[in-house]
Design an enzyme around this catalytic site. Sequence first.
Site, PDB file in Angstrom:
ATOM      1  N   SER A  20      -3.799  25.224  53.649  1.00 33.92           N
ATOM      2  CA  SER A  20      -2.726  25.953  52.994  1.00 33.92           C
ATOM      3  C   SER A  20      -2.421  25.331  51.626  1.00 33.92           C
ATOM      4  O   SER A  20      -3.255  25.343  50.744  1.00 33.92           O
ATOM      5  CB  SER A  20      -1.488  25.998  53.902  1.00 33.92           C
ATOM      6  OG  SER A  20      -0.604  27.011  53.494  1.00 33.92           O
ATOM      7  N   LYS A  48      22.067  38.611  48.607  1.00 33.63           N
ATOM      8  CA  LYS A  48      22.376  37.190  48.432  1.00 33.63           C
ATOM      9  C   LYS A  48      22.172  36.405  49.721  1.00 33.63           C
ATOM     10  O   LYS A  48      21.815  35.218  49.676  1.00 33.63           O
ATOM     11  CB  LYS A  48      23.819  37.026  47.940  1.00 33.63           C
ATOM     12  CG  LYS A  48      24.197  35.592  47.592  1.00 33.63           C
ATOM     13  CD  LYS A  48      23.296  35.039  46.488  1.00 33.63           C
ATOM     14  CE  LYS A  48      23.663  33.618  46.120  1.00 33.63           C
ATOM     15  NZ  LYS A  48      22.763  33.042  45.127  1.00 33.63           N
TER      16      LYS A  48
END
Length: 235
Positions: A98, A150
Amino acid sequence: MRRLLFSVLFLISLAATPASEGPVVVLSINGAIGPATADYVHRGIARAQEQGAQLIVLRMDTPGGGVAASQEIADQVKWLRNEKGKKVVISMGAVGASGGYYIASAADKIYANPGTITGSIGVIAEWVNYGNLLKWAQMQPEVIKSGELKDVGSPTRAITPKEREYLQHLINQMFEQFVSAVADGRKDLTREQIKQLADGRVYTGEEALHEKLIDGLGNYDAVLKADVRPGSRVV
């Protein structure tokens, strides 16, 4: 690459060698990649610059980590190669996957053991929704926010379809950045070939060599024998 970041162990081995050769610097990254990793690599590179190192060996044993931190380290590797004319070689231990492979793809050469776990080209974001546990405990979360998105990814409730679309867009964008980084570093592979390999799966070192994701098989000592010039010394 995982959102959660863990502590990392970063070691720098710097050995004096004949002035004509310059020192060899070994940077070892163990554990998940995070902001601290990028800071330590930056310091290690600065020391290598001060000592006039011509070769940097990055000894890697990491499952990945933060996207931005991996990008920052990869950029430092490219800067060393392209701007300073240094050689950077990757030696993978048990794992170099990764974010670790993101960094590795920026180097001159990548070596791994036959059983090394590498690849895992992709991006992931995950969390646990414990909203039902809060309901069971008769606890009600209260949120005051300035915008609809948010508190996206809040673990106290399920995500909405709009939030899922938004998060998927972010993941896709970072994935394309990952693919571009690998394509830039692995010249023997086309972008299309990389995308075929980039479904998140891991590869053994043996498989990775066959797929041209790495350059050779060998342990740490073999890497030093192959790439450290005669007369150089590594501690």
